[in-house]
Scaffold this motif. Structure first.
Motif, short mmCIF file in Angstrom:
data_model
loop_
_atom_site.label_atom_id
_atom_site.label_comp_id
_atom_site.label_asym_id
_atom_site.label_seq_id
_atom_site.Cartn_x
_atom_site.Cartn_y
_atom_site.Cartn_z
N ASP A 1 0.90 -1.20 -0.05
CA ASP A 1 0.15 -0.14 0.09
C ASP A 1 0.88 1.43 0.18
N GLY A 2 1.90 1.24 -0.33
CA GLY A 2 2.99 2.31 -0.40
C GLY A 2 3.18 2.78 0.96
N ARG A 3 3.19 1.95 2.03
CA ARG A 3 3.25 2.58 3.37
C ARG A 3 5.01 2.91 3.36
N ASN A 4 6.02 2.70 2.73
CA ASN A 4 7.30 3.11 2.99
C ASN A 4 7.77 4.35 2.15
N VAL A 5 6.60 4.80 1.37
CA VAL A 5 6.93 6.19 0.81
C VAL A 5 6.90 7.22 1.55
N VAL A 6 8.08 8.02 1.62
CA VAL A 6 7.79 9.22 2.56
C VAL A 6 7.30 10.49 1.93
N SER A 7 7.80 10.63 0.41
CA SER A 7 7.79 11.95 -0.23
C SER A 7 7.83 11.53 -1.54
N SER A 8 7.21 12.39 -2.49
CA SER A 8 7.27 12.28 -3.98
C SER A 8 6.82 13.63 -4.55
N TRP A 9 7.84 14.38 -4.98
CA TRP A 9 7.58 15.68 -5.63
C TRP A 9 8.10 15.86 -7.17
N VAL A 10 7.24 16.19 -7.91
CA VAL A 10 7.75 16.82 -9.06
C VAL A 10 8.15 18.34 -9.23
N HIS A 11 9.19 18.71 -9.43
CA HIS A 11 9.61 20.01 -9.48
C HIS A 11 9.98 20.55 -10.87
N PHE A 12 9.40 21.90 -11.33
CA PHE A 12 9.73 22.25 -12.48
C PHE A 12 10.42 23.80 -12.26
N ASP A 13 10.84 24.24 -11.09
CA ASP A 13 11.39 25.44 -10.78
C ASP A 13 13.17 25.72 -10.42
N GLU A 14 13.80 24.44 -10.69
CA GLU A 14 14.97 24.48 -10.39
C GLU A 14 15.75 24.57 -11.83
N GLY A 15 17.07 25.32 -11.92
CA GLY A 15 17.75 25.64 -12.95
C GLY A 15 19.33 25.69 -12.63
N LYS A 16 19.83 26.43 -13.38
CA LYS A 16 21.40 26.65 -13.30
C LYS A 16 21.61 28.16 -13.57
N ARG A 17 22.13 28.79 -12.74
CA ARG A 17 22.83 30.30 -13.09
C ARG A 17 24.02 30.32 -14.14
N LEU A 18 23.78 30.78 -15.36
CA LEU A 18 24.86 31.12 -16.07
C LEU A 18 25.11 32.50 -16.38
N PRO A 19 26.33 32.57 -16.71
CA PRO A 19 26.89 33.79 -17.24
C PRO A 19 26.25 34.53 -18.12
#
Length: 281
Positions: free
Chosen positions: A113-131
């Motif tokens: 029943d997925g009892r060992n799952v603590v967290s599951s998140w989809v992220h769209f807001d991470e990137g990388k700072r470039l010059p």
């Protein structure tokens, strides 16, 4: 395409990580988060786990046997990145990919029943700072303080899946040990990352994931065929370090080129002398 991290019960990082993934961490040190895109993130954590993922983590740990050592791994995290062959403007295909990938991870690591799952998140807001470079000269653009200006480039969406590595207790085996904790007899399950994340499971992960996607109609490649001899699958943190190092080297070479061009513009005879030496030795 996927990276695995481990966290021990003696680490405050578990709580911070869960808050980071849900974006509840007030003072995150991650400079690559673009807050104006955080509203696009969404959770695939089972809804019956309650409002606090950390509280659920503590509750689930109380139900299983945990060896009394601070270095015991009590949570594992897997980051799965959207493959390059899924377009960033196809939200339906993106959401379908992450939904099926989450189901694969729940089936593989979630337990009953997925009892060992603590967290599951989809992220769209991470990137990388470039010059930021001048489009004509190719030189880095400096701000009023003389620092190189940067811009945050959005990275590919990814799934953070965190779970407690739980296995059944082999009571006969445990009691056969010369030194064993009598308390283990009270439990049917115990925490053991080594038994869950075995070497063979590492080797089969991407192949099993690929087959699961294909069986559920997802046309995307997550098994890239990268071998250990070619560098293997590199963790995200190491890729970021490598990127920063290469960016610094690029900036250094650009500065050398700029200084060279400046010297030549002031003393063109140096270039002519160099050409003569090149022709006549």
């Amino acid at each position: 395409m996927a990276a695995i991290e481990k966290y021990s019960c003696g680490s405050a990082g578990v709580c911070n990580l869960l808050k980071h993934n849900s974006r509840d961490l007030l003072h995150s040190s991650n400079q690559d988060i673009q807050p104006n895109l955080s509203h696009l993130n969404y959770s695939l954590t089972p809804p019956d786990h309650g409002d606090s993922e950390y509280a659920y983590y503590q509750h689930r740990l109380s139900e299983v046997y945990v060896y009394n050592r601070k270095d015991v791994v009590t949570m594992c995290g897997i980051v799965c990145t959207l493959p390059a062959d899924i377009p960033l403007d196809d939200s339906e295909q993106i959401n379908r990919f992450f939904s099926v990938t989450n189901d694969f991870l729940v089936d593989r690591y979630g337990g009953e029943d997925g009892r060992n799952v603590v967290s599951s998140w989809v992220h769209f807001d991470e990137g990388k700072r470039l010059p930021v470079y001048d489009r004509f000269t190719g030189d880095p653009i400096l701000d009023q303080d003389g620092n190189v200006q940067t811009e945050l480039v959005v990275g590919r969406p990814h799934l953070h899946f965190d779970f407690i590595p739980v296995v059944n207790v082999d009571l006969e085996y445990e009691l056969s040990k010369k030194r064993h904790d009598p308390k283990i007899e009270q439990y049917a399950e115990r925490v053991c990352a080594n038994d869950v994340l075995t070497r063979s499971s590492y080797r089969s992960f991407h192949g099993d994931w690929q087959r699961y996607l294909e069986e559920h109609g997802i046309d995307a490649r997550v098994k890239t065929g990268v071998t250990k001899a070619q560098g293997g699958n590199i963790p995200v943190s190491r890729l970021k370090d490598r990127f920063d190092s290469e960016r610094s080297e690029m900036d250094r070479l650009r500065e050398i080129e700029r200084q060279y061009n400046e010297i030549i513009s002031r003393h063109p005879e140096l270039l002519r002398d160099g050409e003569r030496r090149g022709r006549f030795g």
